[in-house]
Motif scaffolding. Structure first.
Motif, mmCIF file in Angstrom:
data_model
loop_
_atom_site.group_PDB
_atom_site.id
_atom_site.type_symbol
_atom_site.label_atom_id
_atom_site.label_comp_id
_atom_site.label_asym_id
_atom_site.label_seq_id
_atom_site.Cartn_x
_atom_site.Cartn_y
_atom_site.Cartn_z
ATOM 1 N N MET A 132 -33.034 82.452 7.341
ATOM 2 C CA MET A 132 -32.779 83.272 8.384
ATOM 3 C C MET A 132 -33.812 82.618 9.397
ATOM 4 O O MET A 132 -34.830 82.136 9.265
ATOM 5 C CB MET A 132 -33.558 84.627 7.848
ATOM 6 N N ALA A 133 -33.268 82.991 10.787
ATOM 7 C CA ALA A 133 -34.124 82.437 11.710
ATOM 8 C C ALA A 133 -35.303 83.342 12.181
ATOM 9 O O ALA A 133 -35.600 84.387 11.547
ATOM 10 C CB ALA A 133 -33.192 82.811 13.159
ATOM 11 N N TYR A 134 -36.167 82.532 12.662
ATOM 12 C CA TYR A 134 -37.507 83.237 12.929
ATOM 13 C C TYR A 134 -38.503 83.562 11.720
ATOM 14 O O TYR A 134 -39.527 84.003 11.993
ATOM 15 C CB TYR A 134 -37.314 84.635 13.871
ATOM 16 N N THR A 135 -38.257 82.616 10.694
ATOM 17 C CA THR A 135 -39.135 83.017 9.734
ATOM 18 C C THR A 135 -39.688 81.520 9.509
ATOM 19 O O THR A 135 -39.136 80.489 9.811
ATOM 20 C CB THR A 135 -38.430 83.500 8.383
ATOM 21 N N PRO A 136 -40.967 81.198 8.766
ATOM 22 C CA PRO A 136 -41.541 80.023 8.646
ATOM 23 C C PRO A 136 -40.812 79.070 7.646
ATOM 24 O O PRO A 136 -40.888 77.995 7.315
ATOM 25 C CB PRO A 136 -42.998 80.194 8.373
ATOM 26 N N ASP A 137 -39.882 79.775 6.651
ATOM 27 C CA ASP A 137 -39.313 78.992 5.872
ATOM 28 C C ASP A 137 -37.868 78.349 6.327
ATOM 29 O O ASP A 137 -37.538 78.533 7.380
ATOM 30 C CB ASP A 137 -38.628 80.072 5.023
ATOM 31 N N LYS A 138 -37.995 76.991 5.812
ATOM 32 C CA LYS A 138 -37.090 75.987 6.393
ATOM 33 C C LYS A 138 -35.450 76.651 5.733
ATOM 34 O O LYS A 138 -35.422 76.973 4.492
ATOM 35 C CB LYS A 138 -37.293 74.629 5.643
ATOM 36 N N PRO A 139 -34.526 76.699 6.737
ATOM 37 C CA PRO A 139 -33.369 77.089 6.228
ATOM 38 C C PRO A 139 -32.792 76.325 5.210
ATOM 39 O O PRO A 139 -32.661 75.228 5.228
ATOM 40 C CB PRO A 139 -32.480 77.078 7.533
ATOM 41 N N LYS A 140 -31.796 76.847 4.268
ATOM 42 C CA LYS A 140 -31.266 76.192 3.225
ATOM 43 C C LYS A 140 -29.825 75.687 3.945
ATOM 44 O O LYS A 140 -29.202 76.219 4.872
ATOM 45 C CB LYS A 140 -30.768 77.270 2.221
ATOM 46 N N LEU A 141 -29.578 74.302 3.456
ATOM 47 C CA LEU A 141 -28.392 73.403 3.980
ATOM 48 C C LEU A 141 -27.239 74.308 3.049
ATOM 49 O O LEU A 141 -27.465 74.700 2.168
ATOM 50 C CB LEU A 141 -28.617 72.223 3.477
#
Length: 191
Positions: free
Chosen positions: A1-10
């Motif tokens: 999800m955008a705007y979170t510190p997590d790297k988005p999953k490919l």
């Protein structure tokens, strides 16, 4: 999800991407990256000091692309939507993806409508727009306007013939429409 510190999953695995896109992931091997001697990579550190940024309050409904689930946490409020141009912009965002030409053409049309609306609003104010001073026509005679226009080094020389039409046409058209309306009203009042 955008705007979170997590790297988005490919959406695909690294191997699938390499097979489909030539050269994808060329810099994954640290030996192939020029920044490696100075780079300090910590996969647990994102740099963000929040899990999700604080959201700006939405005092009026704002336009939002249909590609996004919600409005961005921070957005501009300096020019709120209003009038017909605002309705055209809202329709463009509600109906079409940003990848469609119709979306952008409607936004361009809304800009043109906004220009007309702004001119009409200026007539209703105590200080209406003055096309003579605002277009710089008076400086043409005072500041070497003709000699600079005839200079062969100007990149916009091809525009010189159409510029007066673009600048003056809306005013001439508006004056003509106003004259026709006033004339018709006077004739009806006399009859």
């Amino acid at each position: 999800m955008a705007y979170t510190p997590d790297k988005p999953k490919l959406p695909e695995t690294t191997e699938q991407l390499r097979a489909r896109i030539p050269g994808w992931g060329a810099d994954l091997d640290p030996k192939d990256r020029p920044s490696v001697p100075r780079e300090q990579f910590d996969p647990t550190f994102s740099g963000a000091h929040w899990e999700f940024p604080e959201r700006q309050p939405e005092l009026e409904p704002r336009e939002r692309s249909i590609e996004h689930a919600f409005l961005t946490p921070v957005f501009g409020t300096s020019v709120p939507l209003r009038g017909l141009s605002g309705k055209i912009r809202r329709y463009s965002y509600a109906k079409y993806s940003e990848a469609r030409a119709a979306h952008w053409l409607l936004l361009l049309a809304a800009d043109r409508v906004d220009t007309v609306e702004s001119a009409l609003r200026s007539f209703a104010s105590t200080r209406p727009d003055n096309p003579i001073t605002e277009t710089g026509v008076l400086s043409e005679g005072r500041r070497h306007g003709l000699s600079s226009r005839l200079d062969d080094r100007r990149a916009d020389k091809g525009h010189h013939l159409i510029d007066p039409v673009i600048v003056a046409a809306p005013w001439v058209l508006g004056a003509g429409v106003t004259y026709a309306v006033v004339r018709r009203l006077v004739r009806r009042a006399r009859a």
